[in-house]
Design a protein around this motif. Structure first.
Motif, PDB file in Angstrom:
ATOM      1  N   VAL A   6       0.847  -1.174   0.000  1.00 22.81           N
ATOM      2  CA  VAL A   6       0.000   0.000   0.000  1.00 22.81           C
ATOM      3  C   VAL A   6       0.890   1.233   0.000  1.00 22.81           C
ATOM      4  N   PRO A   7       0.781   2.131  -0.991  1.00 20.86           N
ATOM      5  CA  PRO A   7       1.627   3.312  -1.009  1.00 20.86           C
ATOM      6  C   PRO A   7       1.226   4.305   0.066  1.00 20.86           C
ATOM      7  N   ARG A   8       2.186   5.075   0.523  1.00 21.58           N
ATOM      8  CA  ARG A   8       1.914   6.108   1.515  1.00 21.58           C
ATOM      9  C   ARG A   8       1.582   7.424   0.823  1.00 21.58           C
ATOM     10  N   SER A   9       0.706   8.193   1.472  1.00 23.76           N
ATOM     11  CA  SER A   9       0.403   9.540   0.987  1.00 23.76           C
ATOM     12  C   SER A   9       0.816  10.570   2.031  1.00 23.76           C
ATOM     13  N   GLY A  10       1.835  10.271   2.778  1.00 27.32           N
ATOM     14  CA  GLY A  10       2.287  11.191   3.810  1.00 27.32           C
ATOM     15  C   GLY A  10       2.121  10.581   5.175  1.00 27.32           C
ATOM     16  N   GLU A  11       2.704  11.181   6.173  1.00 32.63           N
ATOM     17  CA  GLU A  11       2.642  10.671   7.531  1.00 32.63           C
ATOM     18  C   GLU A  11       1.596  11.437   8.323  1.00 32.63           C
ATOM     19  N   GLY A  12       1.155  10.804   9.391  1.00 32.50           N
ATOM     20  CA  GLY A  12       0.229  11.510  10.256  1.00 32.50           C
ATOM     21  C   GLY A  12      -1.080  10.769  10.377  1.00 32.50           C
ATOM     22  N   GLY A  13      -2.025  11.348  11.112  1.00 25.94           N
ATOM     23  CA  GLY A  13      -3.290  10.705  11.367  1.00 25.94           C
ATOM     24  C   GLY A  13      -4.302  11.003  10.291  1.00 25.94           C
ATOM     25  N   ALA A  14      -5.519  10.525  10.547  1.00 27.25           N
ATOM     26  CA  ALA A  14      -6.590  10.697   9.583  1.00 27.25           C
ATOM     27  C   ALA A  14      -7.046  12.142   9.514  1.00 27.25           C
ATOM     28  N   THR A  15      -7.473  12.551   8.343  1.00 27.05           N
ATOM     29  CA  THR A  15      -8.089  13.869   8.196  1.00 27.05           C
ATOM     30  C   THR A  15      -9.581  13.645   8.016  1.00 27.05           C
ATOM     31  N   ASP A  16     -10.175  14.155   6.978  1.00 25.58           N
ATOM     32  CA  ASP A  16     -11.609  14.000   6.796  1.00 25.58           C
ATOM     33  C   ASP A  16     -11.908  12.975   5.723  1.00 25.58           C
ATOM     34  N   HIS A  17     -13.195  12.717   5.554  1.00 19.33           N
ATOM     35  CA  HIS A  17     -13.615  11.773   4.536  1.00 19.33           C
ATOM     36  C   HIS A  17     -14.990  12.170   4.032  1.00 19.33           C
ATOM     37  N   ARG A  18     -15.389  11.549   2.935  1.00 20.64           N
ATOM     38  CA  ARG A  18     -16.722  11.773   2.387  1.00 20.64           C
ATOM     39  C   ARG A  18     -17.238  10.456   1.820  1.00 20.64           C
ATOM     40  N   LEU A  19     -18.559  10.322   1.778  1.00 21.79           N
ATOM     41  CA  LEU A  19     -19.208   9.162   1.195  1.00 21.79           C
ATOM     42  C   LEU A  19     -19.967   9.616  -0.037  1.00 21.79           C
ATOM     43  N   VAL A  31      -7.479   9.614  -2.917  1.00 22.41           N
ATOM     44  CA  VAL A  31      -7.578   8.353  -2.200  1.00 22.41           C
ATOM     45  C   VAL A  31      -9.033   7.901  -2.222  1.00 22.41           C
ATOM     46  N   ALA A  32      -9.270   6.701  -2.713  1.00 21.98           N
ATOM     47  CA  ALA A  32     -10.634   6.175  -2.810  1.00 21.98           C
ATOM     48  C   ALA A  32     -10.714   4.795  -2.182  1.00 21.98           C
ATOM     49  N   VAL A  33     -11.788   4.573  -1.445  1.00 19.35           N
ATOM     50  CA  VAL A  33     -12.107   3.254  -0.915  1.00 19.35           C
ATOM     51  C   VAL A  33     -13.455   2.867  -1.506  1.00 19.35           C
ATOM     52  N   VAL A  34     -13.451   1.848  -2.329  1.00 20.16           N
ATOM     53  CA  VAL A  34     -14.657   1.422  -3.028  1.00 20.16           C
ATOM     54  C   VAL A  34     -15.284   0.283  -2.225  1.00 20.16           C
ATOM     55  N   ARG A 141      -4.351   4.733   7.749  1.00 16.14           N
ATOM     56  CA  ARG A 141      -3.971   5.580   8.879  1.00 16.14           C
ATOM     57  C   ARG A 141      -2.795   6.485   8.588  1.00 16.14           C
ATOM     58  N   SER A 142      -1.946   6.137   7.633  1.00 17.57           N
ATOM     59  CA  SER A 142      -0.840   7.018   7.295  1.00 17.57           C
ATOM     60  C   SER A 142      -1.186   7.939   6.133  1.00 17.57           C
ATOM     61  N   VAL A 143      -2.423   7.889   5.670  1.00 24.06           N
ATOM     62  CA  VAL A 143      -2.856   8.728   4.558  1.00 24.06           C
ATOM     63  C   VAL A 143      -3.378  10.046   5.099  1.00 24.06           C
ATOM     64  N   THR A 144      -2.846  11.139   4.613  1.00 24.37           N
ATOM     65  CA  THR A 144      -3.277  12.446   5.098  1.00 24.37           C
ATOM     66  C   THR A 144      -4.304  13.107   4.189  1.00 24.37           C
ATOM     67  N   ASP A 145      -4.463  12.624   2.974  1.00 25.94           N
ATOM     68  CA  ASP A 145      -5.466  13.175   2.067  1.00 25.94           C
ATOM     69  C   ASP A 145      -6.871  12.794   2.515  1.00 25.94           C
ATOM     70  N   ARG A 146      -7.827  13.589   2.082  1.00 23.11           N
ATOM     71  CA  ARG A 146      -9.213  13.224   2.339  1.00 23.11           C
ATOM     72  C   ARG A 146      -9.537  11.917   1.615  1.00 23.11           C
ATOM     73  N   VAL A 147     -10.239  11.032   2.303  1.00 21.03           N
ATOM     74  CA  VAL A 147     -10.598   9.735   1.744  1.00 21.03           C
ATOM     75  C   VAL A 147     -12.019   9.800   1.196  1.00 21.03           C
ATOM     76  N   THR A 148     -12.174   9.393  -0.042  1.00 22.49           N
ATOM     77  CA  THR A 148     -13.499   9.281  -0.646  1.00 22.49           C
ATOM     78  C   THR A 148     -13.940   7.834  -0.593  1.00 22.49           C
TER      79      THR A 148
END
Length: 243
Positions: A6-19, A31-34, A141-148
Motif C-alpha cells: 500500500v503506497p503512503r500519501s504522507g505521515e500523520g493521522g486521519a483527516t476528513d472523509h466523504r461518502l 484516495v478512494a475506498v470502493v 492511517r498514514s494517509v493524510t489526504d481526504r478519503v473518498t
C-alpha cells in the motif's frame, strides 16, 4: 497469494472523509475506498483467500469474456445467473470452496467493479467490505489526504455499504478497534441482505444460503485489497502492508 504494498500519501493521522455514490463522482479523488459488501468485494477477498494471485476488474461482460479467452488459465466470474463462458458466480459461499491457487480471476459485477473503474486514476484505490475492514482502516492511517468512500450499491444509498464505509472511517480515526455490532446490524437489516436471504436478488443458482453471514464477518481476512493500473488493466491484489 502474492501481495502488493500500500503506497503512503504522507505521515500523520486521519483527516476528513466523504461518502459518495458512483453518480456523485465529479472528480478523481486522490484516495478512494470502493465499498461493496454484498457481494463483489467480499467475493474478491474470498478469492484471494482461496489462492487467487490477482483479480482483473472488467468493465463489461464482453470484456471479461474477451480477457479470459485470450489468456489460458484465467477464470471469469460475474454476478447474476451462471452464464456460458463464466467459471463462477459472484457468491462468497460458492467461491469459498474453489481452488484458485495461482489463478487470475476476471470479475465483472453491477456495482463493485463499476465503482472501482470510476476511480481507477486515483493515487490510491482500495476495495473493501466488512471481511477486510480492519486491514483497510490500518492501510489508511498514514494517509493524510481526504478519503473518498465510494458507496457502490443503490447509487450510494445502500445501507450495508454505507455502514461498512462509516465503520472503516471510524476505525481509521480511532486508531483502534471499534464496536462493529451497530454497523453490522445495519447491514443485516439492509435491503440487499433481505433480498439475498429471501431469494429476491438474483438467480437461486448464484446465491448461497451462507452469503449474508459471510458478507458480515468482520475482519475475516488480514489483508487490504489495492487496485492499480497494470498496463490497460485495473488489477486488484491483496496487501498486508499497513501504515
Amino acid at each position: 497469494m502474492s501481495e502488493t504494498a500500500v503506497p503512503r500519501s504522507g505521515e500523520g493521522g486521519a483527516t476528513d472523509h466523504r461518502l459518495l455514490g458512483i453518480p456523485e463522482l465529479t472528480d478523481v479523488p486522490r484516495v478512494a475506498v470502493v465499498v461493496d459488501v454484498m457481494r463483489a468485494f467480499t467475493v474478491a477477498a474470498w478469492a484471494f483467500a482461496r489462492g487467487a494471485e490477482r483479480i482483473v476488474l472488467a468493465a463489461s461482460v464482453d470484456e471479461a469474456l474477451a480477457l479470459k479467452a485470450g489468456r489460458p488459465g484465467w477464470l471469469a466470474l460475474k454476478d447474476g445467473a451462471p452464464a456460458e463462458g463464466f467459471d463462477a458466480v459472484n457468491s462468497p459461499g460458492h467461491i469459498g470452496s474453489a481452488d484458485l491457487t495461482g489463478r487470475t480471476v476476471v470479475q465483472k459485477t453491477t456495482a463493485g467493479t463499476v465503482g472501482a473503474l470510476a476511480v481507477a486514476e486515483a493515487d490510491l484505490v482500495l476495495c473493501a467490505s466488512f471481511v477486510v475492514a480492519g486491514a483497510t482502516a490500518a492501510a489508511l492511517r498514514s494517509v493524510t489526504d481526504r478519503v473518498t468512500f465510494v458507496v457502490t450499491g443503490e447509487d450510494g444509498l445502500a445501507d450495508e455499504d454505507r455502514a461498512c464505509a462509516e465503520y472503516i472511517a471510524e476505525r481509521r480515526r480511532a486508531g483502534r478497534d471499534v464496536d462493529a455490532e451497530p454497523y453490522v446490524r445495519r447491514a443485516r437489516e439492509s435491503r440487499a441482505a433481505r433480498e439475498l436471504a429471501t431469494g429476491v436478488r438474483g438467480d437461486h443458482r448464484a446465491v448461497h444460503e451462507r452469503d449474508v453471514d459471510l458478507c458480515l464477518e468482520v475482519d475475516r481476512f488480514g489483508f487490504a485489497m489495492v487496485a492499480r493500473r497494470e498496463g490497460p488493466l485495473l488489477v486488484l491484489r491483496p496487501s498486508t502492508a499497513s501504515a
